[in-house]
Write a protein that holds these residues in place. Structure first.
Motif, short mmCIF file in Angstrom:
data_model
loop_
_atom_site.label_atom_id
_atom_site.label_comp_id
_atom_site.label_asym_id
_atom_site.label_seq_id
_atom_site.Cartn_x
_atom_site.Cartn_y
_atom_site.Cartn_z
N ILE A 121 42.70 4.83 26.09
CA ILE A 121 41.66 4.37 25.15
C ILE A 121 41.38 5.55 24.21
CG2 ILE A 121 39.21 3.74 24.95
CD1 ILE A 121 40.26 1.54 26.48
N PRO A 122 41.51 5.36 22.91
CA PRO A 122 41.22 6.48 22.01
C PRO A 122 39.71 6.66 21.79
CG PRO A 122 42.05 4.59 20.75
CD PRO A 122 42.05 4.17 22.19
N LYS A 161 40.78 3.70 32.89
CA LYS A 161 41.66 3.98 31.75
C LYS A 161 41.73 5.48 31.55
CE LYS A 161 42.22 -0.38 30.46
NZ LYS A 161 43.51 -1.03 30.50
N LYS A 162 42.54 5.88 30.58
CA LYS A 162 42.72 7.30 30.28
C LYS A 162 42.23 7.57 28.85
CE LYS A 162 46.69 7.48 33.31
NZ LYS A 162 48.08 7.93 33.45
N VAL A 163 41.90 8.85 28.59
CA VAL A 163 41.30 9.20 27.29
C VAL A 163 42.32 9.84 26.35
CG1 VAL A 163 39.58 10.65 26.16
CG2 VAL A 163 39.03 9.58 28.36
N PHE A 164 42.41 9.30 25.13
CA PHE A 164 43.14 9.98 24.05
C PHE A 164 42.06 10.47 23.10
CE2 PHE A 164 45.87 9.20 20.01
CZ PHE A 164 46.25 10.54 19.97
N PHE A 165 41.77 11.79 23.12
CA PHE A 165 40.61 12.31 22.42
C PHE A 165 41.00 13.03 21.12
CE2 PHE A 165 37.33 15.56 21.59
CZ PHE A 165 36.26 14.69 21.40
N VAL A 169 39.90 19.97 19.89
CA VAL A 169 40.45 20.44 21.16
C VAL A 169 39.37 21.10 22.03
CG1 VAL A 169 41.21 22.74 20.33
CG2 VAL A 169 42.46 21.61 22.16
N ASN A 170 38.44 21.80 21.40
CA ASN A 170 37.43 22.52 22.20
C ASN A 170 36.45 21.54 22.86
OD1 ASN A 170 38.50 25.05 21.63
ND2 ASN A 170 37.47 25.09 19.64
N LEU A 171 35.95 20.59 22.08
CA LEU A 171 35.06 19.58 22.67
C LEU A 171 35.80 18.79 23.75
CD1 LEU A 171 32.30 18.16 22.74
CD2 LEU A 171 33.12 16.65 20.93
N GLY A 172 37.09 18.51 23.48
CA GLY A 172 37.89 17.76 24.45
C GLY A 172 38.05 18.52 25.76
N ILE A 204 44.51 15.44 24.45
CA ILE A 204 43.52 15.97 23.49
C ILE A 204 44.21 16.45 22.22
CG2 ILE A 204 41.72 17.71 23.17
CD1 ILE A 204 41.47 17.89 26.23
N TRP A 205 43.66 16.07 21.09
CA TRP A 205 44.22 16.49 19.80
C TRP A 205 43.86 17.94 19.51
CZ3 TRP A 205 47.65 13.59 17.33
CH2 TRP A 205 48.07 13.99 16.06
N ASN A 206 44.78 18.65 18.87
CA ASN A 206 44.63 20.09 18.69
C ASN A 206 43.96 20.49 17.36
OD1 ASN A 206 44.87 22.74 19.31
ND2 ASN A 206 47.03 22.92 18.77
#
Ligand code: SF4
Length: 345
Positions: A121-122, A161-165, A169-172, A204-206
């Motif tokens: 889930i994004p 579910k799993k997280v696509f954040f 990156v730091n908050l993630g 997690i997005w960078n």
């Protein structure tokens, strides 16, 4: 139309003109102002807040014109949430957010192709472009802010579910670590090896915020020595190593609350945007407050009194050519993701 030499006016004259126009427009105009704005703008605020607080009030206002004093993604959120007959403005359309710029929709879609859509889930931090919020809305996802990120991670994980954040990156990482999740991985548009990615609980997005990445462990050490009694509180956009050695983390609203609720004589060192820290200091003269390091968001600071006056003059003259526009397709999908957050938080 009367010619006004705004650049030739003194600051006091500009402020006077802003007050006059605001008074004439009355309840037709509403000005939400982010905490990171300069005092010259905060003085005209109808409400101040962080992005979550301002999203909520923008969705409810009856005003015909919303003049959003913050950065562009915030004005976009107001546009998305406000009924279509409202007009949303920002005094400087070039007040962007470098963190949001880290995640382009094309790069995000490239990575999304490799994730199992039944599992992931994004979630996007509010500090993202409208297209990214629309992507989340379209894929059963949602928006979050720094105050509700942990709660919304838990909501996703609780639904097995799993997280696509995206995109911070730091908050993630800070949110994952706070929840005891160690099996995360980091991706961006340049990632080419996706092996094992679907085994992770969090992807997690960078991206990162240049204002909060300034703070280092050395700043924390310096203040520990100089002010051993002080509590060090930092924003979760700071790097995980800084978060780990600090006493507390808090969203902008959370930091404000912690300081205001502390007894007189309390001592605080704060790791977040400087305009906000300096205002907290002035508003709490009975406490010691110092910035962990001076770090100003130059994009927030692009909103200046003369630009605000120009915007109000345009509104009074019926010139809406500079209003914030988000396509109805993007708005509809992004609204789903934002409303999911508002319902859950
Ligand atoms: S402080 Fe960081 S996240 Fe906030 S608007 Fe400025 S660049 Fe973006």
């Amino acid at each position: 139309m009367e010619y006004i030499d705004i650049e030739g006016m003194s600051d006091e004259e500009v402020d006077g003109r802003i007050r006059e126009i605001k008074a004439r427009l009355g309840s037709r105009v509403f000005m939400p102002v982010h905490h990171y704005q300069r005092d010259e703008i905060v003085q005209f605020a109808d409400v101040t807040g962080d992005s979550l607080q301002l999203s909520r009030v923008s969705a409810k206002t009856d005003a015909e014109f919303i003049v959003f004093c913050g950065v562009y993604f915030m004005a976009e959120i107001a546009r998305i949430l406000a009924p279509p007959d409202k007009h949303v403005f920002i005094p400087d359309k070039y007040a962007g957010c470098p963190l949001a710029d880290y995640a382009s929709i094309d790069d995000v879609l490239k990575v999304w192709e490799h994730l199992d859509h039944d599992d992931f889930i994004p979630i996007t931090y509010a500090n993202s472009h409208a297209e990214i919020k629309a992507f989340c809305g379209e894929n059963n996802g949602l928006v979050c802010t720094s105050s509700n990120a942990a709660k919304l991670f838990n909501w996703v994980l609780g639904n097995l579910k799993k997280v696509f954040f995206l995109p911070d990156v730091n908050l993630g990482i800070n949110t994952s670590e706070a929840l005891g999740l160690k099996d995360y991985t980091i991706v961006d548009g340049s990632t080419s090896d996706f092996s094992g990615i679907n085994d992770k609980n969090v992807v997690i997005w960078n991206g990162n915020c240049p204002i909060h990445r300034v703070f280092t462990i050395d700043h924390v050490r310096y203040w520990r020595e100089k002010e051993p009694e002080a509590k060090i509180i930092v924003h979760p956009e700071c790097t995980p190593d800084v978060v780990k050695v600090s006493d507390m983390t808090g969203s902008t609203a959370g930091i404000k609350r912690a300081v205001e609720d502390s007894p007189a004589g309390s001592r605080w060192v704060i790791g977040t945007e400087l305009n906000f820290v300096e205002r907290l200091k002035r508003q709490n003269p009975d406490k010691f407050i110092a910035p962990l390091e001076d770090s100003i968001c130059m994009n927030m600071s692009k909103i200046r009194r003369r630009k605000l006056l120009k915007t109000l003059i345009r509104i009074e003259n019926g010139d809406y050519s500079e209003e914030v526009v988000v396509s109805s397709e993007i708005s509809e999908k992004a609204r789903i993701a934002i409303n999911r957050m508002l319902e859950l938080s």
